[in-house]
Design a protein around this motif. Structure first.
Motif: not given
Length: 562
Positions: A75-82, A492-493, A497-500
């Motif tokens: 989730g943190l990676i998703l927020i940073f990527e977005w 990667f976004i 998102a799917g992984l989270c």
């Protein structure tokens, strides 16, 4: 000797890179073969059994913590990527992969690829794309003191970016200074004033220069930045015209006496043309449109070679205000040439004139029944041509996006040019009955003709890929930059998102049904860690689940017989 050693290392590295790039399957099978040969010394079977026993002793709390932590990290990676994608228009992971990992894995260097591209048939389009990413001075730019600053006073927002103002400072130093300025005290002060970042320091320097003598560039600076109304700016520009005209006549007589006098005459010419053009713009702002048209025509006749100011675009806007469409067509016939650089003003004005001939009687229902007439087809083609050149303009003309004050510099085919055009020409489109309706019905059809705008164009070169970055530098942060073509979300976004989501779902299921999820986890571990995993199937998993949870067997049905 050292050079020979370095060359040998480079050759060795290139061989390894080549082998990894093209012979990766051989490497893969070699690694598998080594693992098979060394399975006994490495005690792989024993280690797998030990790992399996350890994992079987884990409690459901461990799986809850594991899946919860994985969900949090993804989730943190998703927020940073977005956030990175919204700010810079690209994925951070993809950018790092292309910039750092690709060269290590034998990827082609950008410089070498550019050099190789320069030798093929696409070199002309590459050079054209680079030239189209050049930032141009906005010919219809507003007055900084009388218009931009008033917007700041009312709204508290800065309409100009630091990058835009820095480009203006460079333009002023190029047009209004020369190497011989240090010989004249007032010009020496103004040379330093154009480099100042603080507006009050620039204004103070201009007043200091005027105390020495009548300095045209000092009046220009005060008219642009200190005057709070257009009328005050026009008064200062008239004083600048009086001083600049005298300097121009004196330097004109001495321009052939040496390179120093020639540079001074070139500077005085730029100053005079700038003053007359801004005076014409003041007259246009104050409602004296016919006077502004006359001043622009005289200026274009007197200095026909100074096309860098794009005075014809100011003339087109003023003629449209007078509804002198025949004169507009005459100007377009001169400047809408294949050998001259295009602009949104030229393309969309040509489309407006052709739409004007048919827009008042145009009906989408009637056109779908009987087909398009020749005049309607010409109007639609002109709109498609304009939209292909700058696809951002229709959203502003149709008021699908809100307008802001145009910047002092624009990027052709970019969002900044679209804003500058629509800010002044929206009223002209509204004045022509049915023109916006025709634009609304036909502009999206352009994208069917150019499905891959970054690779191939229809009437123009492919759309440059650098517009978004440059427009973000030119336009203020509170404006949402229009992006074309619309970028899809990076892989990667979507992956994060799917992984989270998947790990969060596992954590929730493990927390709610710890025994069932524990049985499933142990069964899957046994499948992958057992030496006889090939004999397993899905039926064995469910049988083990039934045994662990003591689920009674399903009753046999007596309604059907085999």
């Amino acid at each position: 000797m050292a050079e020979a050693g370095t060359g040998f290392l480079e050759q060795l590295k290139s061989c390894i890179v080549w082998s990894w790039t093209y012979l990766w399957t051989v490497w893969f099978f070699i690694v598998l073969f080594l693992v098979y040969i060394l399975r006994v010394p490495l005690k792989i079977n024993d280690n797998l059994s030990t790992v399996s026993m350890f994992l079987n002793t884990l409690t459901p709390k461990f799986y809850v913590a594991l899946t919860g932590t994985s969900s949090l990290i993804s989730g943190l990676i998703l927020i940073f990527e977005w956030w990175y994608f919204r700010k810079y228009g690209t994925s951070f992971i993809e950018q790092v992969s292309v910039s750092h990992l690709r060269p290590l894995l034998g990827g082609v260097d950008n410089n070498s690829s550019n050099n190789s591209n320069s030798s093929n048939g696409d070199s002309d389009s590459n050079r054209q794309s680079v030239s189209e990413c050049k930032v141009w001075r906005n010919p219809l730019n507003l007055f900084r003191g009388a218009e931009y600053n008033r917007y700041t006073w009312v709204t508290g927002r800065e309409p100009l970016t630091y990058y835009d103002m820095n480009l203006s400072a460079q333009d002023h130093q190029t047009f209004f200074t020369c190497d011989s300025d240090h010989l004249r005290p007032a010009d020496a002060i103004m040379q330093k004033a154009w480099r100042e970042r603080n507006p009050q320091a620039r204004i103070s320097a201009a007043h200091e220069a005027l105390e020495i003598n009548e300095c045209a560039t000092a009046y220009i600076l005060l008219a642009e930045e200190e005057a709070t109304t257009i009328a005050e700016a026009e008064k200062l520009f008239k004083q600048a015209l009086k001083a600049g005209d005298g300097c121009y006549r004196r330097s004109q007589q001495l321009q052939h006496h040496g390179s120093q006098y020639e540079a001074q005459h070139r500077r005085d010419t730029n100053v005079l043309v700038y003053i007359k053009r801004r005076l014409a713009m003041c007259a246009r702002r104050l409602g004296r449109t016919r006077e502004a048209v006359k001043m622009m025509r005289d200026l274009m006749k007197e200095f026909p070679l100074l096309s860098m100011f794009n005075i014809h675009e100011n003339l087109l806007e003023a003629l449209l205000e007078l509804q002198a469409y025949a004169d507009v067509q005459a100007v377009l016939a001169k400047y809408d040439d294949i050998s001259l650089p295009k602009s949104a003003t030229i393309c969309y004005t040509a489309a407006l004139l052709k739409a004007r001939a048919v827009s008042d009687k145009f009906s989408p229902e009637a056109a779908s029944r009987r087909g398009l007439s020749t005049a309607e087809m010409n109007a639609v083609e002109a709109i498609h041509r304009a939209v292909e050149f700058n696809p951002h303009v229709p959203k502003y003309l149709l008021e699908m996006k809100s307008l802001i004050l145009p910047p002092e510099h624009i990027l052709k085919r970019g969002d900044s040019e679209a804003i500058a055009y629509a800010f002044f020409h929206l009223a002209h489109w509204k004045r022509v009955e049915g023109a916006l309706n025709l634009l609304h019905c036909t502009w999206e059809g352009t994208f069917r003709m150019i499905p891959y705008p970054l690779e191939k164009g229809h009437l123009f070169y492919p759309y440059p890929i650098c517009t978004e970055t440059a427009d973000r530098e030119l336009l203020p942060s509170f404006h949402e930059v229009s992006v074309y073509p619309k970028k899809e979300l990076p892989f990667f976004i979507l992956f994060t998102a799917g992984l989270c989501s998947f790990t969060a779902m596992l954590a929730l299921l493990t927390h709610q049904f710890p025994e069932l999820m524990g049985v499933f986890a142990k069964a899957m571990i046994d499948i992958f860690c057992s030496a006889e995993f090939r004999d397993w199937n899905c039926k064995s998993i469910f049988m083990r689940v039934e045994d662990e949870l003591e689920i009674p067997p399903a009753p046999q049905s007596h309604h059907f017989q085999n």
